[in-house]
Design an enzyme around this catalytic site. Sequence first.
Site, short mmCIF file in Angstrom:
data_model
loop_
_atom_site.label_atom_id
_atom_site.label_comp_id
_atom_site.label_asym_id
_atom_site.label_seq_id
_atom_site.Cartn_x
_atom_site.Cartn_y
_atom_site.Cartn_z
N ASP A 12 58.16 67.41 -22.67
CA ASP A 12 57.87 68.63 -23.42
C ASP A 12 56.65 69.28 -22.77
O ASP A 12 55.57 68.69 -22.74
CB ASP A 12 57.58 68.24 -24.88
CG ASP A 12 57.54 69.44 -25.79
OD1 ASP A 12 57.76 70.58 -25.31
OD2 ASP A 12 57.27 69.24 -26.99
N ASP A 105 61.42 74.65 -22.13
CA ASP A 105 60.27 73.80 -21.86
C ASP A 105 60.45 72.38 -22.37
O ASP A 105 59.48 71.67 -22.56
CB ASP A 105 59.01 74.42 -22.49
CG ASP A 105 59.14 74.60 -23.99
OD1 ASP A 105 60.28 74.56 -24.49
OD2 ASP A 105 58.11 74.76 -24.65
N GLU A 106 61.68 71.98 -22.58
CA GLU A 106 61.88 70.70 -23.23
C GLU A 106 63.22 70.11 -22.78
O GLU A 106 64.21 70.85 -22.70
CB GLU A 106 61.94 70.98 -24.74
CG GLU A 106 61.50 69.87 -25.63
CD GLU A 106 61.72 70.29 -27.08
OE1 GLU A 106 62.07 69.40 -27.86
OE2 GLU A 106 61.59 71.47 -27.42
#
Lengths: 402, 405
Positions: A12, A105-106
């Site tokens: 993350d 983003d993960e």
Amino acid sequence: MSKPVRRILHIDMDAFYASVEQRDRPALRGQPVVVGGRHRGVVAAASYEARRFGIRSAMPMTRALRLCPSLEVVPPDFSKYKAVSAEVFALFQEVTDLVEPLSLDEAYLDVSENRWGEALGVQVARRIKDEIRARTGLTASAGVAPNKFLAKIASGYRKPDGLTVIAPERMEPFLQGLDVDALWGVGPVTAEKLRAAGIRKLIDIRHADRGLLRNLVGSFADTLWALSLGIDDRPVEPHRQRKSVGNETTFPEDLIDLDRLKQEARTMAEDGAAWLQSHGQAARTVTLKVRYQDFQTITRSHTSAASDSVSELAERAVLLLLRSEAGTRPVRLLGISLSGLCSREETALPASSDAASAVTGQAPEPVSRTEDSAQLVLPFDPALLRPSGRRASESGPRHRAS
Amino acid sequence: MESRSEKAASHAAAQAEHARAPSLSSSLRTMEFRIEKAAFLQGLYFAQGIADRKATMPILANVLLRTEGADSLTVAATDLNLTVTSEIPCEVTGDGGLTVAARHLHDIIKSLPGDRLTLRRADNNYAEISAGKVNYKVVGLPDRDFPKLPNHREVTFHKVDAAPLRDLINKTFFSISTDETRAHLNGVLFECDGAGDKAVARMVSTDGHRLSKCERVLANGPKLQPGVLIPRRGLIELRRALEGTSHIEIGVHSGNLFLRTGPTVLTVRLTDAQFPPYDQVIPRDHQRQAKVSHVALLDALKRISLVASEKTYGLRLSLSKGVLRIESDNPDLGQGREELDVVYGGSDFAIGFNAKYLIELLTEIDTPEVLLDLNGELDPGVLRPADSQDKPGNMYLGVIMPMRL
């Protein structure tokens, strides 16, 4: 459990959008920064400096500015974030093909086998974090665990720049310490329901009455029970199907004009339908979300035969809007999402067409799609019939007299 | 929360106004007038129709009252796109202005006994109203916060018959696009050649599927070439202004259309956009033509559309020698069919139309017979009165795109 223990990573990026902005604009470093629309927007990302003021993502910008009047508000630049995200995902691909993106983003990575030949998940995580920093100048937090749910909890355990490992033998003590709302999918409402039934800790679920649990959370009960035992066999799915497509907007000013709202709903549904068409998909369910001026938020949804028809989905969206109080109460936010996705071929099956329509009172079968587009359009220059913006001919005569 | 702070702000503004008021009122008498109830009520009636209670600017819900000289009162309301002002004779005993909630004031004045009343601006923007033994004190806002009114003193007005204007609006209004993202189609194009007592005016509207075009003699009409785009909302008010009057004065000035009837001027802000070049979609000739009884066709369409799809209103029209067959086949409801005697000598032909488009157009036609001009089954059809010889000043037609069968 004869299956070999998996090594799952959840990576993350830390305060992703805000960190990208701080990286690119040194003046923002060390400052409370949020990314989002200044006027009536919400916080899309908050830097750690901003979080110290109690600012969180998804918070209305007005509230964020009240919490921290000196806040730097940066308008989002999604093309930039996408480019950075692509770099990070390219790195993941170097490690394994089993990468499941959750957002820009993960991601989950299954590194049980990996191209780096690392035996330990923690080593993979450490190297990924280092590489991310080297390539993008950004930090990420990582969780390493035998399954997805624990990996996700682990990555959030120490942020930013964290690395938390839950080894199989440390799973049980870790589970013992978790509150029930640590679980993804358990929001404030579900957590409150569970707490009211005396379930505070995740492990309380193990001993809870299954019937009671099912009454409280429905079919989620079985999943919860498995998770409370640390069981989560969900694989990391590199090509996981998107489950819904949708869009929502907070208006610059609250809207009361029903025609205008209808048009907004229609446009959102049309955008969603266009996505469906370009991906060969169709949707069974249309869901409307309305947030009124006083922040009361309602949803209305309607399920029927799967469709990718622009006009039909737009029509269903408008009908849902008419079931809200739009037009009599000022509306702050409007959203339309299309879910229950399936491939377009499936829509030809008469499978669920009999389940049609509480909304329209008639079955929106594929035939209505052809009927709809059957209406022809006057042979104007198509550009002239498009929604108005600034027209090219502004400098010319207002129109040609006949 | 926000609205509360807005209220607080406007309250603060009112306080500030109050603080300044004494020095003003010492040099000037405060506004006061005696007025006939009926005339005042008439002006307030127009105003409360325009005043926008839902507007973000609270003052737009108010009616402006401002004395003019010694014997006149301006009563005005605006939603920034439409403005109505009335000049009403009265007996001014103090100069000045004030704004009061339009609806509220209208209802109060309507309820008053007697024929005359007095209205006075009191401290803190209160309006004191008295008639006989009845007294009211109504909350108001200062008149200087009211938007500037469009100035109609520089407008050249043309006095024209109301009837042709009314006709033009009715015959084009229904095909205005309701798609608000297309401002250039959200109104009618209004053109006029300005040729004195033989002047011909034209209105055209389209929603992209159909188009209506009508021409009428509008003696003494203004020259509007290029034409102007009157937005839908303005047409509704214009239609209202045309009710119960035989003449109206019209003029166009600085992007506004002005309409004067007696003491009242309605101002419509014109849409600043380009209407599509409509002539290019009106077919110049036709391969087939059917002449049909107006009433018979309208009745048949209404009957058969009862079983048409509620979504598309699709009907099939088939022509053969002397016969027009109208039918609907709707898997959800059933079938309907009707045959009409028509004047038609061409080959067999079938075409699909949205019944609603035909019905709305036919409702505005007032001749015993209508002509349906067709080319191919995917080409636009034209429906028009049978006596229309396309001569200027007596022209009406609707272009309707067919539906695929």
